[in-house]
Design a protein around this motif. Sequence first.
Motif, PDB file in Angstrom:
ATOM      1  N   PRO A   1       1.046  -1.323   0.023  1.00  0.00           N
ATOM      2  CA  PRO A   1      -0.158   0.062   0.028  1.00  0.00           C
ATOM      3  C   PRO A   1       0.839   1.197   0.071  1.00  0.00           C
ATOM      4  N   ALA A   2       2.032   1.145   0.687  1.00  0.00           N
ATOM      5  CA  ALA A   2       2.809   2.545   0.815  1.00  0.00           C
ATOM      6  C   ALA A   2       3.329   2.459  -0.706  1.00  0.00           C
ATOM      7  N   GLN A   3       3.899   1.533  -1.351  1.00  0.00           N
ATOM      8  CA  GLN A   3       4.418   1.767  -2.745  1.00  0.00           C
ATOM      9  C   GLN A   3       3.370   2.278  -3.489  1.00  0.00           C
ATOM     10  N   ILE A   4       1.927   1.798  -3.380  1.00  0.00           N
ATOM     11  CA  ILE A   4       1.040   2.370  -4.305  1.00  0.00           C
ATOM     12  C   ILE A   4       0.940   3.787  -4.184  1.00  0.00           C
ATOM     13  N   GLN A   5       0.654   4.271  -2.884  1.00  0.00           N
ATOM     14  CA  GLN A   5       0.685   5.660  -2.377  1.00  0.00           C
ATOM     15  C   GLN A   5       1.668   6.511  -2.779  1.00  0.00           C
ATOM     16  N   SER A   6       2.792   6.070  -3.236  1.00  0.00           N
ATOM     17  CA  SER A   6       3.990   6.706  -3.602  1.00  0.00           C
ATOM     18  C   SER A   6       3.945   7.222  -5.496  1.00  0.00           C
ATOM     19  N   TRP A   7       3.161   6.323  -5.897  1.00  0.00           N
ATOM     20  CA  TRP A   7       2.594   6.882  -7.419  1.00  0.00           C
ATOM     21  C   TRP A   7       1.617   7.797  -7.339  1.00  0.00           C
ATOM     22  N   THR A   8       1.779   8.767  -8.542  1.00  0.00           N
ATOM     23  CA  THR A   8       0.951   9.736  -8.722  1.00  0.00           C
ATOM     24  C   THR A   8      -0.604   9.360  -9.002  1.00  0.00           C
ATOM     25  N   HIS A   9      -1.484   9.559  -8.279  1.00  0.00           N
ATOM     26  CA  HIS A   9      -2.842   9.248  -8.473  1.00  0.00           C
ATOM     27  C   HIS A   9      -3.276  10.062  -9.904  1.00  0.00           C
ATOM     28  N   THR A  10      -3.744   9.602 -10.944  1.00  0.00           N
ATOM     29  CA  THR A  10      -3.987  10.274 -12.135  1.00  0.00           C
ATOM     30  C   THR A  10      -5.299   9.828 -12.706  1.00  0.00           C
ATOM     31  N   PRO A  11      -6.329  10.189 -12.208  1.00  0.00           N
ATOM     32  CA  PRO A  11      -7.708   9.690 -12.814  1.00  0.00           C
ATOM     33  C   PRO A  11      -7.881  10.142 -14.125  1.00  0.00           C
TER      34      PRO A  11
END
Length: 166
Positions: free
Chosen positions: A39-49
């Motif tokens: 989850p921490a790794q995913i959160q480090s990626w830019t959320h780009t809807p």
Amino acid sequence: MKPWSRLRTDTPLGPITLAANGLGVCGLWFDGQRHGPSPAQIQSWTHTPDEPLLLQAAAQLQAYFTGQRHRFDLPLDLSHGTTFQQSVWQALLQIDSGQSQSYGDLAKHLNKPKAVRAVGAAVGRNPISIIVPCHRILGAGGQLTGYAGGVGRKEALLRLEGHPGI
């Protein structure tokens, strides 16, 4: 290289996270899937809807789940594995919807007939579930064995594709 971007979307089999970078789609994981990013790794990626490639991938997945699509037409980045893993993942892309292979058959196809366990490990580490169809690999005799997203999802995907005997 472009940083990783992510999009979360719902599917009939549960929420998934899609990831892309400048080369293509590089990840698709069900929530709680084994061998996925933390989850921490995913959160480090830019959320780009609004990332066009991620929106295209999400649309193709929805068409797949409604039976309107049997193949995906997306640029993929499979470079985040070993050379052997990448060769296994490329071979998975050659298995058509409604078809399956055993781990042993896949090992033979790769000219590594004694590497069945290594092939199984590479299949299990596939970073782009569904699109790179690791769910189409069955145990000897056609048993539903192992799937990082859960055997129930594997069965549902095979059933969706009209796999005989499921």
